[in-house]
Write a protein that holds these residues in place. Structure first.
Motif, short mmCIF file in Angstrom:
data_model
loop_
_atom_site.label_atom_id
_atom_site.label_comp_id
_atom_site.label_asym_id
_atom_site.label_seq_id
_atom_site.Cartn_x
_atom_site.Cartn_y
_atom_site.Cartn_z
N LYS A 2 0.84 -1.19 0.00
CA LYS A 2 0.00 0.00 0.00
C LYS A 2 0.88 1.24 0.00
O LYS A 2 1.94 1.28 0.58
N THR A 3 0.41 2.29 -0.70
CA THR A 3 1.20 3.51 -0.85
C THR A 3 1.21 4.33 0.43
O THR A 3 0.68 3.91 1.44
N ALA A 4 1.80 5.54 0.35
CA ALA A 4 2.06 6.34 1.54
C ALA A 4 0.82 6.66 2.36
O ALA A 4 -0.29 6.73 1.85
N LYS A 5 1.03 6.85 3.65
CA LYS A 5 -0.05 7.21 4.56
C LYS A 5 0.13 8.69 4.93
O LYS A 5 1.23 9.22 4.89
N THR A 6 -0.96 9.30 5.37
CA THR A 6 -0.92 10.71 5.77
C THR A 6 0.16 10.94 6.82
O THR A 6 0.91 11.91 6.74
N LEU A 9 3.51 11.25 5.30
CA LEU A 9 3.65 12.51 4.57
C LEU A 9 3.90 13.67 5.53
O LEU A 9 4.73 14.54 5.27
N TYR A 181 2.22 13.17 -3.75
CA TYR A 181 1.10 13.84 -3.06
C TYR A 181 1.32 15.35 -2.94
O TYR A 181 0.44 16.06 -2.50
N MET B 314 -2.94 -4.86 7.02
CA MET B 314 -2.48 -3.48 7.15
C MET B 314 -3.44 -2.75 8.09
O MET B 314 -4.52 -3.24 8.39
N SER B 315 -3.03 -1.56 8.48
CA SER B 315 -3.87 -0.78 9.38
C SER B 315 -5.19 -0.42 8.70
O SER B 315 -5.22 -0.03 7.54
N GLU B 317 -7.10 1.91 9.88
CA GLU B 317 -7.46 3.25 10.34
C GLU B 317 -7.67 4.21 9.16
O GLU B 317 -6.81 4.35 8.30
N THR B 319 -8.16 8.02 8.08
CA THR B 319 -7.96 9.37 8.60
C THR B 319 -8.74 10.36 7.73
O THR B 319 -9.33 9.98 6.72
N ASP B 320 -8.72 11.62 8.15
CA ASP B 320 -9.46 12.64 7.38
C ASP B 320 -8.81 12.84 6.02
O ASP B 320 -7.59 12.78 5.88
N CYS B 321 -9.64 13.12 5.04
CA CYS B 321 -9.14 13.40 3.69
C CYS B 321 -8.27 14.67 3.74
O CYS B 321 -8.68 15.67 4.32
N ASP B 357 -8.32 4.09 -4.43
CA ASP B 357 -8.15 3.46 -3.12
C ASP B 357 -6.68 3.22 -2.82
O ASP B 357 -6.20 3.45 -1.72
N TYR B 358 -6.01 2.73 -3.84
CA TYR B 358 -4.62 2.30 -3.70
C TYR B 358 -3.70 3.47 -3.32
O TYR B 358 -2.80 3.31 -2.51
N CYS B 360 -4.73 6.45 -1.98
CA CYS B 360 -5.25 7.36 -0.95
C CYS B 360 -4.42 7.27 0.34
O CYS B 360 -4.37 6.22 0.98
N PRO B 361 -3.76 8.36 0.74
CA PRO B 361 -2.95 8.31 1.97
C PRO B 361 -3.81 8.26 3.22
O PRO B 361 -3.32 7.91 4.29
N ASN B 363 -6.39 6.34 3.51
CA ASN B 363 -6.96 4.99 3.58
C ASN B 363 -8.48 4.99 3.41
O ASN B 363 -9.17 4.11 3.95
#
Lengths: 291, 374
Positions: A2-6, A9, A181, B314-315, B317, B319-321, B357-358, B360-361, B363
């Motif tokens: 899965k790609t980067a998470k907030t 970043l 991003y 994977m997590s 969780e 989070t907010d956009c 989806d893939y 989106c940071p 999630n």
């Protein structure tokens, strides 16, 4: 896979700010202390501003969510601590940030504009009312320097407390451009439009201060391109960038070159309500791709 | 040309480059109908509720299984390992498109028949030997293993549909390894091999036609596995086995398995797959394009089953956009995904590729929103 998470970043963004903060400590802490103009504890004043913001956000998260919620507010509050003038009072700064941050969070549903810029304008407004608004440090007030171009590149010019090193900002931008991003078009078009106008202005008036405005570069790379408070479509980003660049130039000429980018960003970000409140759209009926 | 992206190679997943057979399941499952009773005997290839029984045996129970994203009751047929077939098959040579459609319907390959019926005038035939994700190899291995039957059937289809030539499209990264195909392709002058770039969703009909520069509305695109099913139908045989890929970073060895229709995934995993991580998640028909399923217990193998991905969890969780716009930038259909999400509506142009989806940071399950009405 899965790609980067907030979270990643945000951490990456903050890591890129650290060299600038360190340079801020050197320029607006160590060099001033060296001349015995401040107390030793004040060497870290640029860091205090950043830590105050982070601490307020941490406490807010723990009270409201009972856990640390890593989001772009950490970046926003760190940036706010980096762009304020050196002589901003730490206590007044803390009070203003606490009050405004709580209000912004309570009204978060309605906040689409760049709140860093709004809080910045409020802080400057309070300083103006208290007759203490200046971007000069004790060093600038007590000594006269003749900076060459390299000094300007390194960050010796007058500006925010940790936002003046063009070299470090450029390195950060090069790094951020490779991040999928990051809205790289915004700083690009802010700087292109601002530079073009500033070059024309320089050619006419021979006034170089507008051209060598590092604050525009910092503001464009970090503040104007904060994802939550900037357009997400490519065309809108380009238009947004050009609008901020032109507005910054106008404000730089007629009001103040250091605050120009932030005021321009605040004004431009108000127009995000038009982009994001478009709720009347129906399902698209265009079908260029058949199934 | 539509701007498609190349996915990162997932180095933690290496699929074994051969087909593993699992042809003797203890039982299979077929969605239930009213007129079956416990202990009824079912012959191989008999049709129950529109499904072909891939084994012979007795009905021994009822179980909930996942069909078309819904849990439905299914009868359990316990294998007697005798392969008793009783179904009468009408043997008639296929000479034209109409007879082909009729033949496919007889052999319960309605989904292929519909593909042919939906095109008014077929001017191009494209066979896709492209696996979308790195988690699947079923198209590639089907061509590599049954190349002779596949090429022969393509040739026959070209004649049945009255075409001058047809195109076999395969990834440029795969072609070097299909030496067998290269060795006999010269004997089929009306089959043209085209290498396509290794990009995600290139096998989607519109994108493939766009790449090949042929009109999508006049083109019949079939996969190599679908051609293999047609081969069976043209030989008057029911399709009783399918290839599925079981892969992922939570299993010891990723395999392509040739198994009977209706087999329970749980039985296949118990026999052939070793799950190495306790905390795993299962995706049906692809990690990006497919969807996560709550349990492997309910999954049975159907003609729609392409791959099973078993990955380390994977997590969850969300989070907010952050309104980064990555979903919109990556969308191959140029849908304003973020606007769909913010205003909570689906989009007709969405093809369900799952790229939003893939990337989106936050999630956020964007596909669920944009693809919702499909």
């Amino acid at each position: 896979m899965k790609t980067a998470k907030t979270k990643n970043l945000v951490i990456q963004h903050i890591l890129l700010l650290i060299p600038l903060i360190i340079y801020g400590i050197y320029k607006n802490g160590y060099l001033i202390y060296e001349k015995k103009l401040i107390q030793p504890a004040m060497i870290l004043k640029p860091l205090y501003f950043v830590l105050i913001g982070i601490f307020i956000k941490l406490v807010y998260d723990l009270i409201r969510y009972h856990k640390i919620k890593v989001d772009y507010d950490y970046v926003c509050l760190s940036l706010l601590g980096m762009i304020v003038p050196y002589n901003t009072n730490l206590i007044i700064y803390s009070i203003v940030v606490i009050i405004t941050f709580i209000i912004i969070k309570l009204l978060s549903k309605y906040i689409k504009f760049n709140y860093i810029c709004l809080v910045y304008i409020i802080i400057l407004g309070i300083a103006y009312i208290m007759h203490s608004l200046t971007f000069m440090t004790p060093l600038d007030l007590n000594y006269s320097y003749n900076f060459d171009f390299l000094d300007i590149l390194m960050g010796r010019s007058i500006g925010g407390i940790s936002s003046t090193s063009l070299i470090l900002i450029t390195f950060a931008y090069i790094f951020l451009v490779n991040n999928y991003y990051y809205k790289k078009n915004i700083p690009l078009f802010i700087n292109i439009s601002y530079l073009l106008l500033a070059i024309v202005y320089y050619a006419i008036t021979k006034n170089i201060s507008i051209l060598l405005n590092i604050e525009v570069v910092f503001g464009s790379v970090f503040v104007s391109s904060i994802p939550n408070y900037s357009p997400y479509r490519k065309n809108n980003q380009i238009f947004y960038g050009i609008a901020i660049g032109v507005l910054s130039f106008i404000i730089a000429i007629f009001i103040n070159r250091i605050i120009a980018i932030y005021v321009a960003t605040f004004i431009a970000s108000l127009f995000l309500y038009i982009e994001k409140s478009n709720r009347s759209s129906k399902k698209s009926t265009k079908l260029p791709i058949s199934k | 040309m539509i701007n498609l992206i190349k996915l990162k190679n997932n180095n933690d997943v290496n699929i074994v480059n051969k087909i593993n057979d699992f042809q003797s399941p203890n039982s299979i499952y077929i969605p239930i109908v009213d007129n079956v009773r416990a202990n009824d005997y079912v012959y191989k290839n008999s049709i129950i509720n529109g499904y072909v029984s891939s084994i012979s045996g007795s009905i021994t129970g009822i179980k909930k299984v996942l069909i078309n994203n819904e849990l439905v009751n299914a009868v359990e047929i316990t294998n007697d390992f005798k392969e008793n077939a009783k179904a009468k098959i009408r043997k008639k040579k296929v000479n034209n498109k109409e007879e082909l459609i009729e033949c496919l319907k007889v052999f319960k390959l309605d989904f292929i028949a519909d593909k042919i019926t939906n095109i008014d005038k077929i001017n191009n035939l494209v066979i896709s030997s492209i696996d979308e994700e790195n988690y699947s190899m079923k198209e590639f291995l089907r061509l590599a293993n049954d190349y002779s039957d596949i090429l022969g059937t393509i040739d026959e289809l070209t004649n049945i549909l009255g075409l001058k030539e047809s195109t076999l499209a395969t990834k440029n990264t795969n072609y070097n390894s299909i030496s067998n195909v290269k060795s006999i392709i010269g004997t089929y002058p009306n089959i043209k091999v085209t290498l396509v770039p290794d990009k995600y969703m290139i096998s989607y009909k519109d994108f493939l036609c766009d790449y090949l520069n042929i009109p999508s509305s006049e083109t019949l695109v079939l996969t190599t596995n679908e051609v293999y099913y047609i081969y069976n139908a043209l030989k008057f045989k029911y399709v009783d086995s399918v290839l599925i890929t079981i892969s992922g970073n939570a299993i010891a060895k990723s395999l392509v398995i040739n198994t009977r229709l209706g087999t329970s995934l749980k039985e296949i995993i118990n026999e052939l797959i070793k799950i190495t991580i306790d905390d795993y998640e299962v995706y049906l028909n692809g990690y990006i394009k497919g969807r996560r399923v709550s349990s492997i217990d309910d999954i049975i193998i159907t003609l729609d089953t392409e791959s099973i991905v078993i990955n380390q969890k994977m997590s969850d969780e969300v989070t907010d956009c952050i309104k980064c716009g990555a979903c919109e930038r990556i969308c191959p259909c140029h849908i304003n995904v973020l606007k769909c999400y913010l205003n909570n509506y689906s989009h007709k142009r969405c093809i369900g590729c799952g790229l939003c989806d893939y990337v989106c940071p936050a999630n956020i399950n964007l596909k669920e929103i944009v693809w919702r009405d499909k």
